[in-house]
Design a protein around this motif. Structure first.
Motif, PDB file in Angstrom:
ATOM      1  N   ALA A 334     -54.956 -75.290 -22.525  1.00  0.00           N
ATOM      2  CA  ALA A 334     -54.176 -75.982 -23.560  1.00  0.00           C
ATOM      3  C   ALA A 334     -53.265 -75.000 -24.291  1.00  0.00           C
ATOM      4  CB  ALA A 334     -55.108 -76.686 -24.539  1.00  0.00           C
ATOM      5  N   CYS A 335     -53.751 -73.791 -24.540  1.00  0.00           N
ATOM      6  CA  CYS A 335     -52.915 -72.771 -25.189  1.00  0.00           C
ATOM      7  C   CYS A 335     -51.697 -72.450 -24.337  1.00  0.00           C
ATOM      8  CB  CYS A 335     -53.723 -71.503 -25.447  1.00  0.00           C
ATOM      9  SG  CYS A 335     -54.939 -71.641 -26.780  1.00  0.00           S
ATOM     10  N   ARG A 336     -51.869 -72.428 -23.025  1.00  0.00           N
ATOM     11  CA  ARG A 336     -50.739 -72.156 -22.140  1.00  0.00           C
ATOM     12  C   ARG A 336     -49.700 -73.268 -22.210  1.00  0.00           C
ATOM     13  NH1 ARG A 336     -50.952 -67.785 -19.124  1.00  0.00           N
ATOM     14  NH2 ARG A 336     -52.949 -66.675 -18.967  1.00  0.00           N
ATOM     15  N   ILE A 337     -50.154 -74.498 -22.374  1.00  0.00           N
ATOM     16  CA  ILE A 337     -49.219 -75.613 -22.530  1.00  0.00           C
ATOM     17  C   ILE A 337     -48.414 -75.442 -23.815  1.00  0.00           C
ATOM     18  CG2 ILE A 337     -49.094 -78.101 -22.955  1.00  0.00           C
ATOM     19  CD1 ILE A 337     -51.597 -78.347 -21.123  1.00  0.00           C
ATOM     20  N   VAL A 338     -49.101 -75.065 -24.886  1.00  0.00           N
ATOM     21  CA  VAL A 338     -48.428 -74.853 -26.169  1.00  0.00           C
ATOM     22  C   VAL A 338     -47.392 -73.743 -26.057  1.00  0.00           C
ATOM     23  CG1 VAL A 338     -48.776 -74.060 -28.542  1.00  0.00           C
ATOM     24  CG2 VAL A 338     -50.323 -75.760 -27.555  1.00  0.00           C
ATOM     25  N   VAL A 339     -47.759 -72.628 -25.440  1.00  0.00           N
ATOM     26  CA  VAL A 339     -46.837 -71.506 -25.326  1.00  0.00           C
ATOM     27  C   VAL A 339     -45.639 -71.863 -24.445  1.00  0.00           C
ATOM     28  CG1 VAL A 339     -46.558 -69.123 -24.515  1.00  0.00           C
ATOM     29  CG2 VAL A 339     -48.580 -69.767 -25.831  1.00  0.00           C
ATOM     30  N   SER A 340     -45.834 -72.729 -23.457  1.00  0.00           N
ATOM     31  CA  SER A 340     -44.691 -73.154 -22.639  1.00  0.00           C
ATOM     32  C   SER A 340     -43.654 -73.861 -23.497  1.00  0.00           C
ATOM     33  CB  SER A 340     -45.152 -74.061 -21.493  1.00  0.00           C
ATOM     34  OG  SER A 340     -45.565 -75.337 -21.962  1.00  0.00           O
ATOM     35  N   HIS A 341     -44.107 -74.606 -24.515  1.00  0.00           N
ATOM     36  CA  HIS A 341     -43.174 -75.231 -25.457  1.00  0.00           C
ATOM     37  C   HIS A 341     -42.511 -74.176 -26.339  1.00  0.00           C
ATOM     38  CE1 HIS A 341     -44.054 -79.333 -24.404  1.00  0.00           C
ATOM     39  NE2 HIS A 341     -45.332 -79.223 -24.707  1.00  0.00           N
ATOM     40  N   PHE A 342     -43.280 -73.153 -26.748  1.00  0.00           N
ATOM     41  CA  PHE A 342     -42.686 -72.054 -27.509  1.00  0.00           C
ATOM     42  C   PHE A 342     -41.511 -71.455 -26.733  1.00  0.00           C
ATOM     43  CE2 PHE A 342     -46.039 -70.250 -30.659  1.00  0.00           C
ATOM     44  CZ  PHE A 342     -46.445 -71.524 -30.992  1.00  0.00           C
ATOM     45  N   MET A 343     -41.729 -71.258 -25.449  1.00  0.00           N
ATOM     46  CA  MET A 343     -40.739 -70.559 -24.638  1.00  0.00           C
ATOM     47  C   MET A 343     -39.521 -71.420 -24.352  1.00  0.00           C
ATOM     48  SD  MET A 343     -42.000 -67.581 -24.367  1.00  0.00           S
ATOM     49  CE  MET A 343     -40.652 -66.991 -23.350  1.00  0.00           C
ATOM     50  N   ASP A 344     -39.741 -72.647 -23.937  1.00  0.00           N
ATOM     51  CA  ASP A 344     -38.645 -73.451 -23.390  1.00  0.00           C
ATOM     52  C   ASP A 344     -38.463 -74.801 -24.065  1.00  0.00           C
ATOM     53  OD1 ASP A 344     -38.138 -71.484 -21.340  1.00  0.00           O
ATOM     54  OD2 ASP A 344     -39.951 -72.203 -20.343  1.00  0.00           O
ATOM     55  N   GLY A 345     -39.184 -75.061 -25.140  1.00  0.00           N
ATOM     56  CA  GLY A 345     -39.146 -76.372 -25.767  1.00  0.00           C
ATOM     57  C   GLY A 345     -37.794 -76.724 -26.365  1.00  0.00           C
ATOM     58  N   SER A 346     -37.524 -78.014 -26.399  1.00  0.00           N
ATOM     59  CA  SER A 346     -36.308 -78.524 -27.036  1.00  0.00           C
ATOM     60  C   SER A 346     -36.448 -78.429 -28.551  1.00  0.00           C
ATOM     61  CB  SER A 346     -36.068 -79.973 -26.618  1.00  0.00           C
ATOM     62  OG  SER A 346     -37.123 -80.795 -27.102  1.00  0.00           O
ATOM     63  N   SER A 347     -35.414 -78.874 -29.262  1.00  0.00           N
ATOM     64  CA  SER A 347     -35.400 -78.749 -30.720  1.00  0.00           C
ATOM     65  C   SER A 347     -36.489 -79.587 -31.392  1.00  0.00           C
ATOM     66  CB  SER A 347     -34.027 -79.149 -31.273  1.00  0.00           C
ATOM     67  OG  SER A 347     -33.711 -80.477 -30.908  1.00  0.00           O
ATOM     68  N   GLU A 348     -37.040 -80.567 -30.717  1.00  0.00           N
ATOM     69  CA  GLU A 348     -38.129 -81.327 -31.322  1.00  0.00           C
ATOM     70  C   GLU A 348     -39.415 -80.508 -31.378  1.00  0.00           C
ATOM     71  OE1 GLU A 348     -39.708 -84.703 -29.165  1.00  0.00           O
ATOM     72  OE2 GLU A 348     -38.859 -83.959 -27.289  1.00  0.00           O
ATOM     73  N   TYR A 349     -39.477 -79.438 -30.588  1.00  0.00           N
ATOM     74  CA  TYR A 349     -40.636 -78.543 -30.605  1.00  0.00           C
ATOM     75  C   TYR A 349     -40.329 -77.226 -31.323  1.00  0.00           C
ATOM     76  CZ  TYR A 349     -42.383 -81.685 -26.973  1.00  0.00           C
ATOM     77  OH  TYR A 349     -42.796 -82.788 -26.282  1.00  0.00           O
ATOM     78  N   MET A 350     -39.163 -76.667 -31.057  1.00  0.00           N
ATOM     79  CA  MET A 350     -38.797 -75.351 -31.595  1.00  0.00           C
ATOM     80  C   MET A 350     -37.438 -75.457 -32.270  1.00  0.00           C
ATOM     81  SD  MET A 350     -41.322 -73.324 -30.738  1.00  0.00           S
ATOM     82  CE  MET A 350     -40.625 -71.674 -30.948  1.00  0.00           C
ATOM     83  N   ASN A 351     -37.392 -75.128 -33.562  1.00  0.00           N
ATOM     84  CA  ASN A 351     -36.145 -75.268 -34.294  1.00  0.00           C
ATOM     85  C   ASN A 351     -35.919 -74.054 -35.197  1.00  0.00           C
ATOM     86  OD1 ASN A 351     -34.351 -76.359 -36.593  1.00  0.00           O
ATOM     87  ND2 ASN A 351     -34.286 -78.007 -35.073  1.00  0.00           N
ATOM     88  N   PRO A 352     -34.747 -73.434 -35.166  1.00  0.00           N
ATOM     89  CA  PRO A 352     -33.513 -73.893 -34.534  1.00  0.00           C
ATOM     90  C   PRO A 352     -33.349 -73.526 -33.071  1.00  0.00           C
ATOM     91  CG  PRO A 352     -33.073 -71.947 -35.839  1.00  0.00           C
ATOM     92  CD  PRO A 352     -34.512 -72.293 -36.071  1.00  0.00           C
ATOM     93  N   MET A 353     -34.298 -72.792 -32.466  1.00  0.00           N
ATOM     94  CA  MET A 353     -34.169 -72.422 -31.061  1.00  0.00           C
ATOM     95  C   MET A 353     -35.528 -72.033 -30.522  1.00  0.00           C
ATOM     96  SD  MET A 353     -32.345 -68.703 -31.636  1.00  0.00           S
ATOM     97  CE  MET A 353     -31.809 -68.980 -33.329  1.00  0.00           C
ATOM     98  N   ASN A 354     -35.662 -72.083 -29.193  1.00  0.00           N
ATOM     99  CA  ASN A 354     -36.928 -71.683 -28.589  1.00  0.00           C
ATOM    100  C   ASN A 354     -36.959 -70.174 -28.352  1.00  0.00           C
ATOM    101  OD1 ASN A 354     -35.625 -71.150 -26.043  1.00  0.00           O
ATOM    102  ND2 ASN A 354     -35.791 -73.325 -25.517  1.00  0.00           N
ATOM    103  N   LEU A 355     -38.120 -69.693 -27.931  1.00  0.00           N
ATOM    104  CA  LEU A 355     -38.313 -68.245 -27.839  1.00  0.00           C
ATOM    105  C   LEU A 355     -37.498 -67.628 -26.708  1.00  0.00           C
ATOM    106  CD1 LEU A 355     -39.642 -65.718 -28.883  1.00  0.00           C
ATOM    107  CD2 LEU A 355     -41.709 -66.293 -27.592  1.00  0.00           C
ATOM    108  N   SER A 356     -37.308 -68.352 -25.610  1.00  0.00           N
ATOM    109  CA  SER A 356     -36.471 -67.810 -24.535  1.00  0.00           C
ATOM    110  C   SER A 356     -35.064 -67.545 -25.023  1.00  0.00           C
ATOM    111  CB  SER A 356     -36.438 -68.776 -23.339  1.00  0.00           C
ATOM    112  OG  SER A 356     -37.709 -68.866 -22.732  1.00  0.00           O
ATOM    113  N   THR A 357     -34.525 -68.456 -25.823  1.00  0.00           N
ATOM    114  CA  THR A 357     -33.188 -68.278 -26.386  1.00  0.00           C
ATOM    115  C   THR A 357     -33.158 -67.096 -27.335  1.00  0.00           C
ATOM    116  OG1 THR A 357     -32.753 -70.659 -26.194  1.00  0.00           O
ATOM    117  CG2 THR A 357     -31.351 -69.405 -27.693  1.00  0.00           C
ATOM    118  N   ILE A 358     -34.178 -66.980 -28.165  1.00  0.00           N
ATOM    119  CA  ILE A 358     -34.262 -65.861 -29.112  1.00  0.00           C
ATOM    120  C   ILE A 358     -34.261 -64.533 -28.373  1.00  0.00           C
ATOM    121  CG2 ILE A 358     -35.788 -64.685 -30.748  1.00  0.00           C
ATOM    122  CD1 ILE A 358     -36.762 -67.494 -31.598  1.00  0.00           C
ATOM    123  N   LEU A 359     -35.085 -64.423 -27.334  1.00  0.00           N
ATOM    124  CA  LEU A 359     -35.184 -63.159 -26.598  1.00  0.00           C
ATOM    125  C   LEU A 359     -33.865 -62.797 -25.932  1.00  0.00           C
ATOM    126  CD1 LEU A 359     -38.719 -63.574 -24.962  1.00  0.00           C
ATOM    127  CD2 LEU A 359     -38.117 -62.328 -27.044  1.00  0.00           C
TER     128      LEU A 359
END
Length: 365
Positions: A334-359
Motif C-alpha cells: 500500500a505504501c508503494r501505491i501511495v508513493v507512486s501517486h507522489f511521483m506521478d500523480g495528477s493535481s488532485e493528488y499532488m499540488n502544485p506539482m508531483n515529485l517527478s516534476t519537482i526533481l
C-alpha cells in the motif's frame, strides 16, 4: 564530419541530458519529520511503548527482523529514497548516523507524536515535533563541522523534506476517549483551526531552518483504519465522524500551504493528498490486488484492529493481499501505491506539482 558520426554524437548528447533528468537527485539529501507513518527506528532508542522493535514487524525485510518501522517491510520514506536513487535515511538517534552518512540526510520522525505537545502523552517518551526540529538544528551543526557553512547550507536548501503530522491529533487526542479534554475544550471545527494554527508555525520554522522543497501529507482516511473499524463500526463501513475530521483538516491544510507559498514567493510546500491516495484502495481493494482493506494482516479482535501486533497476534500468510499491515499502518504494498501517486500523480493528488516534476525542475536549476 561524417553524417552518421554527427547523428551518433547528437544521440549521445540527448541520452546524457535525459539521463541527468531521470536521475537528478543521486546526491540530494532527504529529511523526514513526523509520526509512526514515517518513523524508521528512532523510537527503538527510547523508553516508550510506541515501538515496532519486535516480530512480526519487519517480516518481509531481507533479514526478516524488525527495524523499528511500523510495517511488514519498507515504509513511505524508504520507498521515496529508492526513487531518489539514495539509500534510506538513518534514524537521527542511530549511532551509525555519522561521517558520510550525514550527507544522505536523516529521519527525525517519532511514532505517537502529533502537532500538539499533548498528543501521544500516553506513550510517555517520544520525540515531539518541536524536539524533532531541535534535532535538525543539531544535525546542521554536525554537518557544518564536517563540510563547512556554505556547503552545509547548500545541502539543506537543495534537500527534499517530508513531513507527516495530524492523524494522531485526532485518534490519539481528540477522539482517544469519550469526552476527552480537547473535545470538551473545542468543537471539531475549532479544534481543526487550532491545530492548523500550530502547524503553520511548525512549517514556517522548517522554512526558516532551510527547507525549500517539502512534501506535506494530509491525514489518511482516519475512519477506515482497522483500529477504528473495531471500535466504531458495526458493518465494516468507515466511521463518518473521523472521516469528517480528516476532510476538514485536509482541506484547510491545503489552504495553509497555499498561503505559505504565496508568503515565501515559491512552491516550497507541496500538498500530498494522502486521504485520496489511500481511499482509492480502501474503496476498491481488488483493483489494486488486495483481498481486503478492512482487516489488518496482523492483530486480533474485529478486523484484527484491537491491541498491538505481536507474535501472539493473528498473522496473514500473504502480506501483498492486505492493504493494512496492522491496526493503523498500511502494508509495504500500500505504501508503494501511495508513493507512486507522489511521483506521478495528477493535481488532485499532488499540488502544485508531483515529485517527478519537482526533481526534473530542480535538476535544471
Amino acid at each position: 564530419m561524417d553524417e552518421a558520426l554527427l547523428l551518433f554524437s547528437v544521440v549521445v548528447v540527448i541520452v546524457a541530458v535525459l539521463a541527468s533528468l531521470s536521475s537528478p537527485s543521486e546526491a540530494r539529501a532527504f529529511f523526514v519529520f513526523g509520526d509512526s507513518l514515517v518513523d524508521n527506528g528512532n523510537n527503538n532508542f527510547l523508553a516508550t511503548t510506541a515501538r515496532a522493535d519486535s516480530p512480526p514487524y519487519g517480516i518481509d525485510t531481507p533479514s526478516q527482523q524488525p527495524t523499528g518501522r511500523f510495517s511488514n517491510g519498507l515504509n513511505i520514506p524508504d520507498i521515496l529514497s529508492e526513487h531518489l536513487g539514495a539509500e534510506p535515511t538513518l534514524p537521527y538517534l542511530s549511532p551509525d548516523l555519522q561521517g558520510e552518512r550525514l550527507l544522505v540526510g536523516a529521519n527525525f520522525a517519532s511514532a505517537g507524536i502529533g502537532i500538539l505537545n499533548d498528543t501521544g502523552i500516553q506513550f510517555i517518551n517520544i520525540i515531539r515535533i518541536n524536539r524533532q526540529l531541535q534535532h535538525f538544528e543539531e544535525y546542521q551543526e554536525r554537518l557544518r563541522a564536517m563540510i563547512g557553512q556554505s556547503q552545509a547550507q547548500k545541502l539543506v536548501n537543495q534537500a527534499l523534506f517530508l513531513i507527516t503530522l495530524g492523524g494522531n491529533d485526532f485518534v490519539n487526542n481528540y477522539y482517544l476517549i469519550p469526552f476527552s479534554v480537547r473535545s470538551r475544550q473545542f468543537s471539531l471545527p475549532d479544534y481543526v483551526d487550532y491545530i492548523l494554527f500550530e502547524y503553520k508555525k511548525i512549517l514556517t520554522r522548517l522554512h526558516e531552518m532551510g527547507g525549500r522543497r517539502a512534501l506535506v501529507t494530509g491525514t489518511g482516511p482516519l475512519g477506515c483504519v482497522p483500529a477504528e473499524l473495531a471500535l466504531r463500526s458495526l458493518d465494516g463501513e468507515c466511521d463518518p465522524e473521523l472521516q469528517r475530521a480528516a476532510s476538514l483538516f485536509n482541506s484547510q491544510l491545503f489552504q495553509v500551504l497555499q498561503e505559505l507559498n504565496t508568503q515565501f514567493g515559491a512552491d516550497v510546500f507541496i500538498s500530498a493528498n494522502a486521504f485520496r491516495m489511500h481511499m482509492n484502495y480502501v474503496t476498491n481493494p481488488e483493483a489494486f490486488g488486495f483481498t481486503t482493506s478492512r482487516i489488518a494482516c496482523c492483530g486480533q479482535g474485529p478486523y484484527n484492529g484491537l491491541g498491538l501486533c505481536t507474535v501472539a497476534s493473528n498473522l496473514c500468510e500473504d502480506r501483498s493481499k492486505y492493504a493494512f499491515w496492522d491496526a493503523f499502518h498500511p502494508s509495504e504494498k500500500a505504501c508503494r501505491i501511495v508513493v507512486s501517486h507522489f511521483m506521478d500523480g495528477s493535481s488532485e493528488y499532488m499540488n502544485p506539482m508531483n515529485l517527478s516534476t519537482i526533481l526534473a525542475m530542480d535538476a535544471m536549476i
